[in-house]
Write a protein that holds these residues in place. Structure first.
Motif, PDB file in Angstrom:
ATOM      1  N   PHE A   1       0.877  -1.159   0.000  1.00  0.00           N
ATOM      2  CA  PHE A   1       0.000   0.000   0.000  1.00  0.00           C
ATOM      3  C   PHE A   1       0.919   1.214   0.000  1.00  0.00           C
ATOM      4  O   PHE A   1       1.978   1.176   0.628  1.00  0.00           O
ATOM      5  CB  PHE A   1      -0.895   0.037   1.260  1.00  0.00           C
ATOM      6  N   ARG A   2       0.530   2.295  -0.630  1.00  0.00           N
ATOM      7  CA  ARG A   2       1.393   3.471  -0.733  1.00  0.00           C
ATOM      8  C   ARG A   2       1.503   4.162   0.630  1.00  0.00           C
ATOM      9  O   ARG A   2       0.498   4.442   1.278  1.00  0.00           O
ATOM     10  CB  ARG A   2       0.844   4.452  -1.768  1.00  0.00           C
ATOM     11  N   GLN A   3       2.737   4.428   1.042  1.00  0.00           N
ATOM     12  CA  GLN A   3       3.000   5.062   2.333  1.00  0.00           C
ATOM     13  C   GLN A   3       3.663   6.423   2.126  1.00  0.00           C
ATOM     14  O   GLN A   3       4.087   6.767   1.027  1.00  0.00           O
ATOM     15  CB  GLN A   3       3.933   4.175   3.172  1.00  0.00           C
ATOM     16  N   TYR A   4       3.769   7.177   3.228  1.00  0.00           N
ATOM     17  CA  TYR A   4       4.469   8.462   3.173  1.00  0.00           C
ATOM     18  C   TYR A   4       5.581   8.438   4.218  1.00  0.00           C
ATOM     19  O   TYR A   4       6.619   7.834   4.001  1.00  0.00           O
ATOM     20  CB  TYR A   4       3.479   9.609   3.384  1.00  0.00           C
ATOM     21  N   LEU A   5       5.384   9.028   5.363  1.00  0.00           N
ATOM     22  CA  LEU A   5       6.413   9.012   6.392  1.00  0.00           C
ATOM     23  C   LEU A   5       6.465   7.636   7.046  1.00  0.00           C
ATOM     24  O   LEU A   5       5.436   6.987   7.240  1.00  0.00           O
ATOM     25  CB  LEU A   5       6.117  10.088   7.445  1.00  0.00           C
ATOM     26  N   TYR A   6       7.662   7.211   7.413  1.00  0.00           N
ATOM     27  CA  TYR A   6       7.807   5.879   7.985  1.00  0.00           C
ATOM     28  C   TYR A   6       7.174   5.793   9.365  1.00  0.00           C
ATOM     29  O   TYR A   6       7.296   6.701  10.189  1.00  0.00           O
ATOM     30  CB  TYR A   6       9.283   5.491   8.104  1.00  0.00           C
ATOM     31  N   GLU A   7       6.479   4.669   9.599  1.00  0.00           N
ATOM     32  CA  GLU A   7       5.974   4.327  10.921  1.00  0.00           C
ATOM     33  C   GLU A   7       6.307   2.863  11.182  1.00  0.00           C
ATOM     34  O   GLU A   7       6.237   2.041  10.262  1.00  0.00           O
ATOM     35  CB  GLU A   7       4.455   4.516  11.006  1.00  0.00           C
ATOM     36  N   PRO A   8       6.649   2.518  12.401  1.00  0.00           N
ATOM     37  CA  PRO A   8       6.937   1.118  12.703  1.00  0.00           C
ATOM     38  C   PRO A   8       5.661   0.289  12.720  1.00  0.00           C
ATOM     39  O   PRO A   8       4.554   0.818  12.798  1.00  0.00           O
ATOM     40  CB  PRO A   8       7.576   1.179  14.093  1.00  0.00           C
ATOM     41  N   GLY A   9       5.838  -1.015  12.666  1.00  0.00           N
ATOM     42  CA  GLY A   9       4.698  -1.922  12.742  1.00  0.00           C
ATOM     43  C   GLY A   9       4.291  -2.445  11.388  1.00  0.00           C
ATOM     44  O   GLY A   9       4.744  -1.966  10.341  1.00  0.00           O
ATOM     45  N   PRO A  10       3.404  -3.451  11.385  1.00  0.00           N
ATOM     46  CA  PRO A  10       2.956  -4.045  10.120  1.00  0.00           C
ATOM     47  C   PRO A  10       2.024  -3.110   9.361  1.00  0.00           C
ATOM     48  O   PRO A  10       1.461  -2.171   9.922  1.00  0.00           O
ATOM     49  CB  PRO A  10       2.208  -5.305  10.576  1.00  0.00           C
ATOM     50  N   LEU A  11       1.875  -3.397   8.075  1.00  0.00           N
ATOM     51  CA  LEU A  11       0.945  -2.616   7.263  1.00  0.00           C
ATOM     52  C   LEU A  11      -0.496  -2.836   7.702  1.00  0.00           C
ATOM     53  O   LEU A  11      -1.284  -1.879   7.758  1.00  0.00           O
ATOM     54  CB  LEU A  11       1.083  -2.999   5.784  1.00  0.00           C
ATOM     55  N   LEU A  12      -0.856  -4.077   7.992  1.00  0.00           N
ATOM     56  CA  LEU A  12      -2.254  -4.446   8.189  1.00  0.00           C
ATOM     57  C   LEU A  12      -2.446  -5.148   9.522  1.00  0.00           C
ATOM     58  O   LEU A  12      -1.487  -5.695  10.099  1.00  0.00           O
ATOM     59  CB  LEU A  12      -2.717  -5.359   7.052  1.00  0.00           C
ATOM     60  N   PRO A  13      -3.678  -5.179  10.012  1.00  0.00           N
ATOM     61  CA  PRO A  13      -3.955  -5.942  11.226  1.00  0.00           C
ATOM     62  C   PRO A  13      -3.709  -7.428  10.994  1.00  0.00           C
ATOM     63  O   PRO A  13      -3.721  -7.913   9.851  1.00  0.00           O
ATOM     64  CB  PRO A  13      -5.451  -5.665  11.478  1.00  0.00           C
ATOM     65  N   PRO A  14      -3.473  -8.183  12.055  1.00  0.00           N
ATOM     66  CA  PRO A  14      -3.245  -9.630  11.903  1.00  0.00           C
ATOM     67  C   PRO A  14      -4.435 -10.311  11.231  1.00  0.00           C
ATOM     68  O   PRO A  14      -5.595  -9.990  11.486  1.00  0.00           O
ATOM     69  CB  PRO A  14      -3.076 -10.113  13.352  1.00  0.00           C
ATOM     70  N   GLY A  15      -4.116 -11.275  10.368  1.00  0.00           N
ATOM     71  CA  GLY A  15      -5.156 -12.081   9.750  1.00  0.00           C
ATOM     72  C   GLY A  15      -5.769 -11.517   8.490  1.00  0.00           C
ATOM     73  O   GLY A  15      -6.585 -12.187   7.842  1.00  0.00           O
ATOM     74  N   VAL A  16      -5.416 -10.281   8.103  1.00  0.00           N
ATOM     75  CA  VAL A  16      -5.976  -9.688   6.882  1.00  0.00           C
ATOM     76  C   VAL A  16      -5.206 -10.220   5.673  1.00  0.00           C
ATOM     77  O   VAL A  16      -3.980 -10.135   5.608  1.00  0.00           O
ATOM     78  CB  VAL A  16      -5.918  -8.157   6.919  1.00  0.00           C
ATOM     79  N   ARG A  17      -5.928 -10.778   4.715  1.00  0.00           N
ATOM     80  CA  ARG A  17      -5.322 -11.322   3.499  1.00  0.00           C
ATOM     81  C   ARG A  17      -5.526 -10.335   2.356  1.00  0.00           C
ATOM     82  O   ARG A  17      -6.579  -9.679   2.261  1.00  0.00           O
ATOM     83  CB  ARG A  17      -5.938 -12.675   3.158  1.00  0.00           C
ATOM     84  N   VAL A  18      -4.522 -10.231   1.474  1.00  0.00           N
ATOM     85  CA  VAL A  18      -4.538  -9.219   0.421  1.00  0.00           C
ATOM     86  C   VAL A  18      -4.339  -9.880  -0.941  1.00  0.00           C
ATOM     87  O   VAL A  18      -3.444 -10.704  -1.117  1.00  0.00           O
ATOM     88  CB  VAL A  18      -3.440  -8.162   0.648  1.00  0.00           C
ATOM     89  N   ALA A  19      -5.171  -9.500  -1.895  1.00  0.00           N
ATOM     90  CA  ALA A  19      -5.010  -9.900  -3.295  1.00  0.00           C
ATOM     91  C   ALA A  19      -4.931  -8.641  -4.153  1.00  0.00           C
ATOM     92  O   ALA A  19      -5.531  -7.612  -3.817  1.00  0.00           O
ATOM     93  CB  ALA A  19      -6.163 -10.780  -3.749  1.00  0.00           C
ATOM     94  N   LEU A  20      -4.192  -8.724  -5.240  1.00  0.00           N
ATOM     95  CA  LEU A  20      -3.990  -7.586  -6.134  1.00  0.00           C
ATOM     96  C   LEU A  20      -4.388  -7.957  -7.552  1.00  0.00           C
ATOM     97  O   LEU A  20      -3.930  -8.967  -8.087  1.00  0.00           O
ATOM     98  CB  LEU A  20      -2.511  -7.159  -6.106  1.00  0.00           C
ATOM     99  N   LEU A  21      -5.215  -7.115  -8.155  1.00  0.00           N
ATOM    100  CA  LEU A  21      -5.529  -7.203  -9.584  1.00  0.00           C
ATOM    101  C   LEU A  21      -4.916  -5.980 -10.240  1.00  0.00           C
ATOM    102  O   LEU A  21      -5.226  -4.845  -9.863  1.00  0.00           O
ATOM    103  CB  LEU A  21      -7.047  -7.219  -9.822  1.00  0.00           C
ATOM    104  N   THR A  22      -4.064  -6.184 -11.223  1.00  0.00           N
ATOM    105  CA  THR A  22      -3.352  -5.065 -11.817  1.00  0.00           C
ATOM    106  C   THR A  22      -3.048  -5.344 -13.277  1.00  0.00           C
ATOM    107  O   THR A  22      -2.978  -6.505 -13.701  1.00  0.00           O
ATOM    108  CB  THR A  22      -2.038  -4.795 -11.051  1.00  0.00           C
ATOM    109  N   ASP A  23      -2.875  -4.267 -14.042  1.00  0.00           N
ATOM    110  CA  ASP A  23      -2.350  -4.411 -15.395  1.00  0.00           C
ATOM    111  C   ASP A  23      -0.925  -3.875 -15.465  1.00  0.00           C
ATOM    112  O   ASP A  23      -0.389  -3.645 -16.537  1.00  0.00           O
ATOM    113  CB  ASP A  23      -3.246  -3.703 -16.412  1.00  0.00           C
TER     114      ASP A  23
END
Length: 556
Positions: A275-297
């Motif tokens: 996911f696009r970020q700006y200033l750095y922050e510690p920790g994971p991108l997403l909460p535990p257990g969240v699954r991510v799929a990407l559709l892209t060209d």
């Protein structure tokens, strides 16, 4: 005698590259002088403006634009704008001039070390080994720009154009097709993942900003009955932002991103990075257990995104096929925050903006201080929202006021919003002019901070000279407000001064562009009521410099 220049012009004609965006130099005069009547020359007074106009034109026309830059100085001045074109995934064919190859070994005046000057931002760079290879290099650059979705550079020594065209080779194919569909079995894993989600969410990116993709995504969102978020810092809108399923813009900081998507079990990203970020922050991108799929060209996004599953194909057909295969939901899913970006108090909180600021159509302006402006940026956005047609293209470059613009000026049609994904300043003024050149049927409004405008101010001359009826709304707070807020977040005072002495409207008039200054709500309403109805047919630009108070807070 047929020359290399003659053959190159035929290549450009065949591929629709007959509008030349340029700031000329001596190493290109042999190519540019006495252009045929079927070519149009568009002058920019700085190379950043040249590439910015071409980027806006290519975005709106949905095909590559042609740029001419002058050796080291021209290419060097344009690097930031080329980086923006690459980040925005915009195809440009860029011709860069070089000194005559017959004495390059002696390093004459204006010789450029050009091949690596733009760094990794070009998708293709070529200095043909002999003059007769120039037309073929331009043909290949057109393909490379389209397939690589970025600027493709061809470096041409000045003496090459007059060489005979005998033995000219065109190694690039006349047409090229790429595989763009998936077998049904390749969708099985995606269908199982999304169809089995208890609380799915959609996240859309700039690459979804096409009418057919919007249609397919609306059907998918309604089938899933789930909230739809826009990626942070997207260059374009990937979904109709007045649709009930639209939930707002994702924050660019990890902690707030986790809070926003907490409770969802599957996040399907379409046409954007993960996911696009700006200033750095510690920790994971997403909460535990969240699954991510990407559709892209976009293969680049697929390679760089931390998704469990990534499918690369044409987005409209892929989304439609997914929708058709998803089982009906047994019970409706309510979004965690109700959609409607222009009216949601939840989104106001998510954006870091106090609920109600500038949201009521008739809201009174903040009275301000005895000496400061009465208007806030949100008041300007509200006034625009009341008046702009749904098909207006809003080109944005106002970093400290971007959350208010997103909340109050939702994109209602494809190409309704355009910004610089790279974040470098100087994009909006020239890009808005390029958009209007390519799409004179669409009203175009650029909303720009005064600090941002100074990075591309030369473009106003081109807008006036070429009769581009763009409305430039400049939010003038006389400082780099976003930098002030960031310095305060770091617990210190900014060492840089305000620049309240600068008058963007005076600079605009000095460049031949009409301009007005606005200081009150009444003056703003009167100016917009007079100008906005003329935008569809307007042939001269206007700068509306609006004095605003600096926004007091900033959240990523």
């Amino acid at each position: 005698m047929r020359t290399v220049r003659d053959a190159a012009l035929d290549v450009l004609r065949h591929r629709g590259l007959t509008t030349i965006f340029a700031n000329p130099g001596s190493t290109e005069v042999a190519f540019l002088a006495d252009l045929p009547d079927d070519f149009d020359f568009v002058l920019g007074l700085h190379e950043g403006a040249v590439v910015g106009m071409a980027t806006g034109w290519a975005t709106a026309a949905d095909r590559p634009a042609f740029v001419n830059l002058h050796t080291t100085a021209g290419l060097g001045n344009a690097v930031s704008a080329l980086a923006t074109a690459r980040a925005n995934r915009v195809p440009l064919v860029v011709l860069v001039g070089q000194q005559d190859r017959r004495h390059l070994a002696n390093r004459p005046f204006l010789t450029g070390d050009l091949e690596g000057l733009a760094g990794v931002y070009p998708v293709y760079t070529n200095q043909p080994p002999r003059p007769q290879d120039v037309p073929g290099a331009l043909a290949r650059a057109w393909h490379e720009a389209r397939l690589g979705r970025g600027p493709a550079l061809v470096i041409v020594p000045s003496g090459d154009w007059a060489e005979p065209a005998e033995d000219v080779e065109l190694p690039a194919p006349d047409a090229m097709r790429t595989a763009s569909s998936l077998e049904e079995r390749e969708l099985d894993e995606l269908v199982a993942l999304v169809g089995g989600a208890a609380r799915p969410a959609l996240v859309v990116g700039a690459d979804a900003d096409r009418p057919d993709t919007w249609t397919a995504l609306v059907e998918l969102a309604e089938r899933l009955d789930c909230p739809v978020w826009q990626e942070a810092f997207a260059a374009r809108a990937g979904f109709p932002q007045d649709h009930p399923r639209f939930a707002g813009h994702l924050p660019s900081g990890r902690s707030r991103l986790r809070d926003t998507l907490d409770g969802h079990d599957v996040v399907l990203v379409v046409g954007g990075p993960v996911f696009r970020q700006y200033l750095y922050e510690p920790g994971p991108l997403l909460p535990p257990g969240v699954r991510v799929a990407l559709l892209t060209d976009d293969l680049e996004d697929a390679k760089h995104s931390p998704a469990e599953l990534a499918l690369v194909a044409e987005l409209p057909s892929l989304c439609q096929r997914l929708t058709e295969r998803l089982p009906p939901r047994s019970s409706p899913i309510q979004p965690l925050q109700q959609g409607g970006s222009a009216t949601s108090a939840g989104l106001a909180a998510q954006s870091g903006i106090p609920a109600g600021v500038g949201m009521a159509a008739g809201a009174a302006a903040d009275p301000g201080s005895a000496t400061g402006p009465a208007l806030r940026a949100a008041d300007v956005m509200t006034a625009l929202a009341r008046r702009l047609r749904p098909d207006t293209v809003v080109v944005e470059e106002t970093p400290s006021s971007r959350p208010q613009l997103h909340r109050l000026l939702p994109a209602r049609e494809s190409l309704g919003y355009l910004s610089a994904a790279m974040g470098g300043l100087g994009f909006a003024l020239p890009a808005a002019i390029g958009v209007r050149m390519a799409r004179p049927d669409r009203p175009v409004v650029a909303v720009v901070g005064d600090g941002s405008s100074l990075y591309g101010i030369q473009a106003l001359w081109s807008g006036a000279h070429y009769s581009c009826g763009v409305l430039f709304v400049v939010l003038a707070n006389g400082r780099y407000a976003i930098m002030d807020r960031l310095a305060e977040q770091h617990g210190g005072k900014p060492p840089w001064p305000a620049f309240s002495e600068v008058s963007v409207s005076a600079l605009a008039r000095g460049l031949g562009c009409p301009a007005e200054s606005v200081h009150t709500q009444e003056e703003l309403g009167d100016a917009l009521d007079r100008v906005v109805p003329t935008l569809p047919a307007r042939t001269n630009p206007l700068v509306l410099e609006v004095a605003v108070r600096p926004d007091p807070t900033f959240q990523q």
